[in-house]
Scaffold this active site. Structure first.
Site, short mmCIF file in Angstrom:
data_model
loop_
_atom_site.label_atom_id
_atom_site.label_comp_id
_atom_site.label_asym_id
_atom_site.label_seq_id
_atom_site.Cartn_x
_atom_site.Cartn_y
_atom_site.Cartn_z
N GLU A 468 0.80 -1.22 0.00
CA GLU A 468 0.00 0.00 0.00
C GLU A 468 0.84 1.27 0.00
O GLU A 468 0.76 2.08 0.91
CB GLU A 468 -0.96 -0.03 1.20
CG GLU A 468 -1.93 -1.20 1.08
CD GLU A 468 -2.97 -1.26 2.20
OE1 GLU A 468 -4.16 -1.20 1.88
OE2 GLU A 468 -2.59 -1.34 3.37
N GLU A 557 -4.37 -9.82 0.10
CA GLU A 557 -5.15 -9.76 1.34
C GLU A 557 -6.59 -10.04 0.96
O GLU A 557 -7.11 -9.45 0.02
CB GLU A 557 -5.05 -8.38 2.01
CG GLU A 557 -3.64 -8.03 2.45
CD GLU A 557 -3.52 -6.63 3.04
OE1 GLU A 557 -4.55 -6.02 3.41
OE2 GLU A 557 -2.38 -6.14 3.14
#
Lengths: 649, 317
Positions: A468, A557
């Site tokens: 991220e 994820e």
């Protein structure tokens, strides 16, 4: 050279006098030491250290590193541990926002207009707590007279080191080992080591992981003495031939110390049969040319077959100077012409979890028992893979994964969430590392350190560039580093999906949810061998898979296991049967981050999460997303994971 | 008088008493439900059972805003308004309350007694739920719940029947699925008979809906204590719920959904004093895609505009 506190403000200064990263091999004086897991060349500095806390840099005690400094008002702290958990300063859990949100206005240096230097941002930061550590020690007899270095296995976040009053070096990158040569200053007795640990520096921008924000020397510290001749770095090159039956073994060594004697290389199979037995003269660089091996045992989750490498350094008299044992495996990961990921020629399916290092009393300063317990839980529940989210883990974890056939996605220590996503919108207005030139070397260095340290572990199938952090030239440069150094693994990065228009591949997905409104350069052809998303619903995953996928797909994820969750997992798992280009994912995540404390009202030991320490801003219970409760008991959903992960073992 | 083959019916002013061999029940007109469930001398009810509509907000519910969308059901769960009671003894359906009851004796008997309680939900728009209790001579109570579908209402968090027992149970045994299960999380469970000690609450960081058991054929709850000051026995005694036409879902916890909802940490939950048994006919999935917006998959929702019916046997033999 003197220490300069301004380094905290400068993204281009991230290691000063730090020794180059190298392979994580152990080294011993002889076979008996190896058998007893104790090396004459190692002296632990774990234990009680003198400690003084300062709430900000200007409150530090000048000269505390001098050997004769009167440290009478210093307290004590255990190394390794988190400073916060000794109650010197407040615990804080925060997800994406920076911990100074609403308190201090900051921007990353050079990230706004290319010129903003942000002088004093951290060196004068009123939130920048400091731990001053002192340790007095005598050198163990076996280490005396040798070159001696110190290894800090993990320090959050920026550390300055002194020995006997001399400045030694500076390091960032909280989650990888930092080594410094102590030889010029070390004495047999009465040494005083001093370490100044700052909670914040420019590194804080790229260590914005979703976690409790701790600081301190939270992993072990040891002194390492150098044998007369020493394997400084080792690159084991096991390769699997086409056909997956035979392979080659070669080895590159980088040696330090006396350039005399011989290097004796032995490779044994699990039954002790000798497959390689060669001697080569000691040199600065020693290469064992490829040896062909027939009918090799391949390493995988079901059969984590490891071979034993033994490197003996012998002096001119034939005396053993150093023994380096290492267990390695043969396995081959590749993407075939149909964009299917193969391990040893068979389709690879990741039944994975993301794992933060967590202990409900010790924070990220986890123990070997924690790690062994986690491996056991993996095996009981058909979990075959782990992503080291979002930083490198403690050294023994990689060996445990080798031994137990756990596929690893070895992630760099990188997350800069706050710099590109605001209130849920993709807005990289001051993204770092981005394409900001001054932020390139620091992240490439993290890639290099991750590679150099862990390159010999068969368990690692994927390098992950980070988490991220959006995408730009600098993350592309990290990817290139791996491509240039390692052809035996795939490179993964999810954040690049925010730079590509998926209108054709995933038509039902609203572009404004994943692309920046101001537009962006498309990095998809430069970054990541695999298409990786997080939390993409099954319907959209299927769309991608139906639209001529040009990269294999995974979820780095998924199945966000916060509280009572993990429903609907079957909708993902059934895609594995329909689409060979889908290769599974990593559940978010393995264990709740919560701290066990004594409740002053009830007197009971209870779990506390973000905000429970009056910490603001906090993201409260968002720290509890694990398949395991923080005390390492499984949540009820685990039986579902065990079932679904058992379908494609 | 021997009741062995007949129910003893007491035509009270505020209730209908129904007795038999080893059991005695009081169906209240004033309290809107079954006020007393006495079996082998032990009381099983703390307050009258009611329909239940709320589950303590899960993290995924909060993330997706489902708790906000469904908030009316919290009020409807918390406060119940019984608007009609119908009494049928054998084949005689009474016209209404109060019963004209001055002409009975203490020796009235029947083969079957049935009461229907109608609840009008405190929602906008309102709808109705009926709960029909039918007692047979063995003391088995068939309970049938009916939710009248109504357009314009938010999806339901749950539709069930909540029975609160006066003291905390020592445990329960059930035949159904292992572990905690939900409609979208039951594939990994095994089928069998399971014994649970105590009333464990899954220790999610923020207390929330937990402990559901899908596809259950039978559950037996065991207690050892009562609130009766004259009863100092500590022998275990049990109550069994069995499936009617179809298997049911249940949770057996020391807390109501509201008590769970009210706590931000496990240690804030009250001391465990009661046993809260929820028998559910419709359970919403828990979801799992993410915890900040993703909805539970459509097929695991409970639409409010469809009727829901379920039944089960209380004090099953």
């Amino acid at each position: 050279m003197d220490a300069d506190i301004k380094w905290l403000d400068d993204p281009e200064t991230f290691r000063v006098n730090q020794l180059p990263a190298h392979s994580d091999h152990h080294f011993y004086g002889n076979y008996a030491e190896w058998a007893h897991h104790t090396s004459r060349f190692v002296q632990s500095l774990d234990g009680q250290w003198q400690f003084k806390f300062a709430s900000h840099p200007q409150a530090r005690q000048p000269g505390f590193f001098q050997p004769d400094f009167a440290a009478s008002d210093f307290g004590e702290i255990v190394v390794p541990s988190e400073i916060e958990l000794s109650n010197y300063t407040q615990n804080n859990y925060i997800n994406t926002l920076m911990p100074w949100e609403g308190k201090i206005y900051r921007r990353p240096a050079y990230a706004v207009d290319g010129h903003n230097k942000e002088a004093g941002s951290f060196s004068e930061g009123q939130d920048n707590t400091v731990g001053m550590y002192r340790k007095e020690f005598d050198l163990a007899p076996d280490l005396r007279g040798k070159e001696v270095r110190v290894r800090f296995e993990g320090v959050e976040r920026s550390m300055y080191l002194w020995l006997n009053g001399h400045f030694v070096g500076y390091a960032e990158d909280s989650f990888t080992p930092s080594e410094f040569d102590l030889t010029p200053y070390i004495q047999d007795e009465g040494n005083v080591m001093a370490v100044e640990v700052f909670k914040h520096s420019t590194a804080s921008w790229i260590e914005d992981q979703d976690m409790f924000r701790f600081s301190g020397i939270f992993r072990s510290v040891e002194l390492l003495a150098q044998p007369a001749t020493h394997v400084e770095d080792m690159t084991i090159r096991p390769s699997v031939d086409d056909g997956y039956h035979n392979g080659h073994f070669s080895l590159d060594l980088q040696l330090a110390g006396a350039p005399v004697g011989t290097v004796h290389v032995l490779v044994k199979d699990a039954d002790g049969n000798s497959l390689v037995d060669q001697s080569l003269p000691v040199d600065e660089k020693v290469t064992l040319p490829a040896v062909a091996l027939e009918n090799i045992h391949l390493w995988d989750n079901h059969h984590p077959y490891l071979y034993q490498l033994l490197v003996e350094i012998r002096d001119e008299q034939g005396q053993l100077v150093e023994l380096v044992p290492y267990r390695f495996g043969f396995r081959r990961i590749e993407i075939n012409a149909d964009h299917v990921v193969l391990l040893n020629g068979h389709r690879l399916i990741i039944n994975g979890v993301n794992r933060h290092e967590w202990d409900d009393q010790r924070g990220r300063s986890v123990t070997l028992a924690d790690m062994e317990s986690d491996i056991q839980t993996f095996k009981e529940n058909n979990i075959n893979a782990v992503r080291t989210c979002h930083y490198p883990d403690q050294l023994p974890w990689y060996q445990l994964c080798d031994d137990n056939g756990i596929y690893m996605m070895a992630e760099n220590n990188l997350e800069s969430h706050a710099t590109w996503q605001k209130m849920g919108k993709v807005d990289p207005s001051y993204n770092v590392p981005g394409s900001v030139p001054q932020w390139k070397e620091v992240v490439v260095d993290r890639a290099r350190t991750n590679y150099e340290t862990f390159k010999n572990h068969p368990a690692i199938l994927f390098w992950s560039l980070g988490n991220e952090s959006f995408a730009g030239d600098n993350i592309a440069a990290m990817g290139r580093f791996y491509k240039e150094h390692d052809s035996t693994r795939l490179v993964h990065y999810e954040g690049v999906c925010h730079t590509h228009d998926y209108s054709k591949q995933i038509p039902s997905l609203d572009k404004s949810t994943y692309l920046p409104a101001q537009g962006t350069k498309d990095y998809r052809d430069q970054i990541s061998d695999v298409e990786s998303w997080m939390y993409l619903p099954p319907k959209q995953v299927e769309e991608y898979l139906q639209n001529n996928p040009d990269k294999p797909f995974m979820e780095c994820e998924y199945m966000h296991d916060m509280g009572n969750s993990a429903g609907g997992m079957g909708s993902y798992i059934e895609l594995l049967d329909k689409y060979p280009q889908y290769f599974g994912g990593f559940i978010w995540d393995f264990i709740d981050q919560a701290l066990q404390v004594k409740d002053p009202v009830s007197g009971q030991m209870v779990m506390r999460y973000g905000g429970d320490f009056d910490d603001r801003h906090s993201d409260y219970e968002f720290s509890g997303d694990g398949l395991m409760f923080a005390d390492r008991t499984p949540k009820p959903a685990m039986q579902e994971v065990q079932y679904y992960y058992g379908l494609h073992k | 008088m021997a009741y062995t083959n007949k129910l003893h019916v007491i035509y009270g002013d505020g209730s209908l008493g129904v007795g038999g061999d080893g059991f005695h029940y009081i169906f209240s007109y004033e309290r809107g439900g079954l006020e007393s469930l006495k079996i082998a001398g032990k009381e099983w009810l703390y307050r009258t059972p009611t329909p239940t509509f709320w589950r303590a907000t899960t993290d995924n519910d909060r993330g997706s805003g489902f708790n906000i969308k469904a908030a009316q059901w919290l009020g409807a769960d918390y406060f119940q308004k019984c608007t009609q009671i119908d009494v049928t003894v054998d084949d005689h359906h009474f016209a209404g309350l109060p019963l004209d009851n001055d002409h009975y004796s203490n020796d009235e008997t029947a083969d079957k007694v049935s009461l229907t309680y109608t609840f009008t939900t405190l929602t906008v728009p309102a709808t109705t739920v009926t709960v029909t209790y039918t007692v047979d001579v063995a003391g088995q109570i068939k309970i049938a719940a009916h939710y009248a579908g109504k357009a314009g209402l938010p999806e339901l968090p749950i539709f069930g029947f909540r029975l609160v027992m006066p003291t905390v149970a020592t445990g329960f045994e059930y035949t159904g699925l292992s572990g905690e299960t939900y409609p979208d999380r039951m594939a990994g469970a095994s089928h069998g008979t399971f014994t649970v000690k105590g009333l464990p609450v899954a220790k999610y960081l923020v207390p929330q809906e937990n402990g559901m058991h899908m596809a259950t054929d039978r559950v037996t709850i065991t207690r050892e204590t009562t609130q009766n000051n004259a009863d100092c026995a500590r022998e275990p005694f049990s109550l069994t719920v069995a499936k009617g036409r179809e298997s049911f879902a249940f949770s057996c916890l020391p807390y109501t959904a509201e008590e769970l909802e009210n706590a931000t940490h496990v240690e804030e939950l009250p001391l465990a004093r009661r046993t809260v048994l929820v028998i559910a006919g419709a359970v919403r999935g828990v979801g799992g895609i993410d915890s900040w917006g993703a909805d539970v998959e459509e097929r695991y929702h409970i639409p409010a505009d469809h009727d829901i019916d379920f039944d089960f046997i209380l004090n099953a033999k």
